[in-house]
Scaffold this motif. Structure first.
Motif, PDB file in Angstrom:
ATOM      1  N   GLU A  49       0.824  -1.210   0.000  1.00  0.00           N
ATOM      2  CA  GLU A  49       0.000   0.000   0.000  1.00  0.00           C
ATOM      3  C   GLU A  49       0.861   1.264   0.000  1.00  0.00           C
ATOM      4  N   ILE A  50       1.953   1.250   0.730  1.00  0.00           N
ATOM      5  CA  ILE A  50       2.872   2.401   0.700  1.00  0.00           C
ATOM      6  C   ILE A  50       3.454   2.572  -0.697  1.00  0.00           C
ATOM      7  N   LEU A  51       3.894   1.466  -1.283  1.00  0.00           N
ATOM      8  CA  LEU A  51       4.437   1.528  -2.640  1.00  0.00           C
ATOM      9  C   LEU A  51       3.388   2.022  -3.633  1.00  0.00           C
ATOM     10  N   GLY A  52       2.144   1.598  -3.438  1.00  0.00           N
ATOM     11  CA  GLY A  52       1.066   2.056  -4.307  1.00  0.00           C
ATOM     12  C   GLY A  52       0.841   3.550  -4.192  1.00  0.00           C
ATOM     13  N   ALA A  53       0.803   4.052  -2.965  1.00  0.00           N
ATOM     14  CA  ALA A  53       0.596   5.489  -2.757  1.00  0.00           C
ATOM     15  C   ALA A  53       1.728   6.302  -3.383  1.00  0.00           C
ATOM     16  N   VAL A  54       2.948   5.846  -3.177  1.00  0.00           N
ATOM     17  CA  VAL A  54       4.105   6.542  -3.743  1.00  0.00           C
ATOM     18  C   VAL A  54       4.091   6.463  -5.269  1.00  0.00           C
ATOM     19  N   GLY A  55       3.785   5.279  -5.799  1.00  0.00           N
ATOM     20  CA  GLY A  55       3.793   5.077  -7.245  1.00  0.00           C
ATOM     21  C   GLY A  55       2.689   5.814  -7.973  1.00  0.00           C
ATOM     22  N   LEU A  56       1.624   6.148  -7.276  1.00  0.00           N
ATOM     23  CA  LEU A  56       0.544   6.902  -7.911  1.00  0.00           C
ATOM     24  C   LEU A  56       0.884   8.382  -8.056  1.00  0.00           C
ATOM     25  N   ILE A  57       1.712   8.901  -7.174  1.00  0.00           N
ATOM     26  CA  ILE A  57       1.959  10.344  -7.136  1.00  0.00           C
ATOM     27  C   ILE A  57       3.351  10.742  -7.634  1.00  0.00           C
ATOM     28  N   LEU A  58       4.379  10.169  -7.024  1.00  0.00           N
ATOM     29  CA  LEU A  58       5.745  10.667  -7.267  1.00  0.00           C
ATOM     30  C   LEU A  58       6.243  10.593  -8.704  1.00  0.00           C
ATOM     31  N   PRO A  59       6.009   9.514  -9.451  1.00  0.00           N
ATOM     32  CA  PRO A  59       6.543   9.506 -10.819  1.00  0.00           C
ATOM     33  C   PRO A  59       6.044  10.675 -11.669  1.00  0.00           C
ATOM     34  N   PHE A  71     -10.293   3.734 -12.926  1.00  0.00           N
ATOM     35  CA  PHE A  71     -10.454   5.021 -13.600  1.00  0.00           C
ATOM     36  C   PHE A  71      -9.099   5.699 -13.822  1.00  0.00           C
ATOM     37  N   VAL A  72      -8.250   5.688 -12.809  1.00  0.00           N
ATOM     38  CA  VAL A  72      -6.922   6.302 -12.940  1.00  0.00           C
ATOM     39  C   VAL A  72      -6.101   5.554 -13.993  1.00  0.00           C
ATOM     40  N   ALA A  73      -6.131   4.227 -13.944  1.00  0.00           N
ATOM     41  CA  ALA A  73      -5.381   3.446 -14.930  1.00  0.00           C
ATOM     42  C   ALA A  73      -5.883   3.743 -16.342  1.00  0.00           C
ATOM     43  N   TRP A  74      -7.194   3.747 -16.521  1.00  0.00           N
ATOM     44  CA  TRP A  74      -7.766   4.034 -17.831  1.00  0.00           C
ATOM     45  C   TRP A  74      -7.391   5.439 -18.300  1.00  0.00           C
ATOM     46  N   GLY A  75      -7.534   6.403 -17.416  1.00  0.00           N
ATOM     47  CA  GLY A  75      -7.249   7.786 -17.795  1.00  0.00           C
ATOM     48  C   GLY A  75      -5.793   8.028 -18.114  1.00  0.00           C
ATOM     49  N   ARG A  76      -4.912   7.413 -17.350  1.00  0.00           N
ATOM     50  CA  ARG A  76      -3.477   7.650 -17.563  1.00  0.00           C
ATOM     51  C   ARG A  76      -2.887   6.773 -18.663  1.00  0.00           C
ATOM     52  N   PHE A  77      -3.513   5.649 -18.967  1.00  0.00           N
ATOM     53  CA  PHE A  77      -3.083   4.877 -20.132  1.00  0.00           C
ATOM     54  C   PHE A  77      -3.655   5.486 -21.404  1.00  0.00           C
ATOM     55  N   GLY A  78      -4.829   6.112 -21.299  1.00  0.00           N
ATOM     56  CA  GLY A  78      -5.542   6.570 -22.468  1.00  0.00           C
ATOM     57  C   GLY A  78      -5.540   8.058 -22.690  1.00  0.00           C
ATOM     58  N   PRO A  79      -6.688   8.708 -22.455  1.00  0.00           N
ATOM     59  CA  PRO A  79      -6.861  10.103 -22.888  1.00  0.00           C
ATOM     60  C   PRO A  79      -5.936  11.126 -22.225  1.00  0.00           C
ATOM     61  N   GLU A  80      -5.519  10.884 -21.033  1.00  0.00           N
ATOM     62  CA  GLU A  80      -4.660  11.855 -20.332  1.00  0.00           C
ATOM     63  C   GLU A  80      -3.318  11.230 -19.934  1.00  0.00           C
ATOM     64  N   SER A  81      -2.737  10.504 -20.858  1.00  0.00           N
ATOM     65  CA  SER A  81      -1.451   9.873 -20.552  1.00  0.00           C
ATOM     66  C   SER A  81      -0.359  10.943 -20.442  1.00  0.00           C
ATOM     67  N   PHE A  82       0.693  10.582 -19.754  1.00  0.00           N
ATOM     68  CA  PHE A  82       1.817  11.516 -19.581  1.00  0.00           C
ATOM     69  C   PHE A  82       2.784  11.470 -20.745  1.00  0.00           C
ATOM     70  N   ASN A  83       2.516  10.632 -21.731  1.00  0.00           N
ATOM     71  CA  ASN A  83       3.438  10.479 -22.867  1.00  0.00           C
ATOM     72  C   ASN A  83       3.275  11.580 -23.895  1.00  0.00           C
ATOM     73  N   GLY A  84       2.099  12.205 -23.937  1.00  0.00           N
ATOM     74  CA  GLY A  84       1.809  13.177 -24.983  1.00  0.00           C
ATOM     75  C   GLY A  84       2.419  14.487 -24.720  1.00  0.00           C
ATOM     76  N   PRO A 114       7.013   8.726 -15.580  1.00  0.00           N
ATOM     77  CA  PRO A 114       5.587   8.902 -15.297  1.00  0.00           C
ATOM     78  C   PRO A 114       4.709   7.776 -15.835  1.00  0.00           C
ATOM     79  N   PHE A 115       5.235   6.942 -16.723  1.00  0.00           N
ATOM     80  CA  PHE A 115       4.468   5.789 -17.205  1.00  0.00           C
ATOM     81  C   PHE A 115       4.157   4.816 -16.075  1.00  0.00           C
ATOM     82  N   LEU A 116       4.850   4.964 -14.941  1.00  0.00           N
ATOM     83  CA  LEU A 116       4.594   4.082 -13.807  1.00  0.00           C
ATOM     84  C   LEU A 116       3.268   4.373 -13.107  1.00  0.00           C
ATOM     85  N   VAL A 117       2.706   5.553 -13.321  1.00  0.00           N
ATOM     86  CA  VAL A 117       1.443   5.899 -12.659  1.00  0.00           C
ATOM     87  C   VAL A 117       0.319   4.954 -13.092  1.00  0.00           C
ATOM     88  N   PRO A 118       0.053   4.769 -14.396  1.00  0.00           N
ATOM     89  CA  PRO A 118      -1.025   3.842 -14.746  1.00  0.00           C
ATOM     90  C   PRO A 118      -0.680   2.388 -14.422  1.00  0.00           C
TER      91      PRO A 118
END
Length: 128
Positions: free
Chosen positions: A56-66, A115-128, A73-77
């Motif tokens: 859970e700590i790793l999840g919280a960190v991985g959702l925000i810090l990258p 929802f976060v995974a879908w959004g960050r893999f798709g329409p609002e990815s950090f790759n664009g 930042p691809f680590l977020v989704p």
């Protein structure tokens, strides 16, 4: 959409951080504090609870810090997908224990992670 994803991500990270108390608080005390909703901790060994808390700590960190640090930042989704799997396990555990009344928060958190995974893999990815 980006703002909504950040808000949901922040809420999910906060939930994960709050739930890490299982690392520090003895399981007997956790079971007595939360009533029926937290009796599940008695089914797990202290080592298993510690492992869940670390995930859970790793999840919280991985959702925000990258994304905040703009380092991988691809680590977020990817993390959001892993968090969704964590909550799938929580839902399964609740169903096996017959705790249908306490399953709703886990389903909400699961939906948030998807929802976060879908959004960050798709329409609002950090790759664009």
């Amino acid at each position: 959409m980006n703002l909504v994803l950040w808000i949901v991500t922040g809420l999910l990270a906060a939930v994960l951080l709050v739930s890490t108390s299982k690392i520090f608080v003895p399981r007997e005390k956790l079971a007595s504090l939360g009533g029926a909703a937290s009796a599940w901790v008695l089914d797990f060994s202290p080592g298993a609870l510690r492992a869940l808390g670390i995930l859970e700590i790793l999840g919280a960190v991985g959702l925000i810090l990258p994304a905040v640090l703009d380092i991988a930042p691809f680590l977020v989704p990817v993390t959001a997908t892993c968090v969704a799997l964590l909550f799938v396990g929580a839902v399964i555990m609740r169903l096996r224990r017959g705790e249908k009344a306490t399953i709703v928060p886990d389903l909400v958190y699961l939906a948030m992670a998807v929802f976060v995974a879908w959004g960050r893999f798709g329409p609002e990815s950090f790759n664009g």
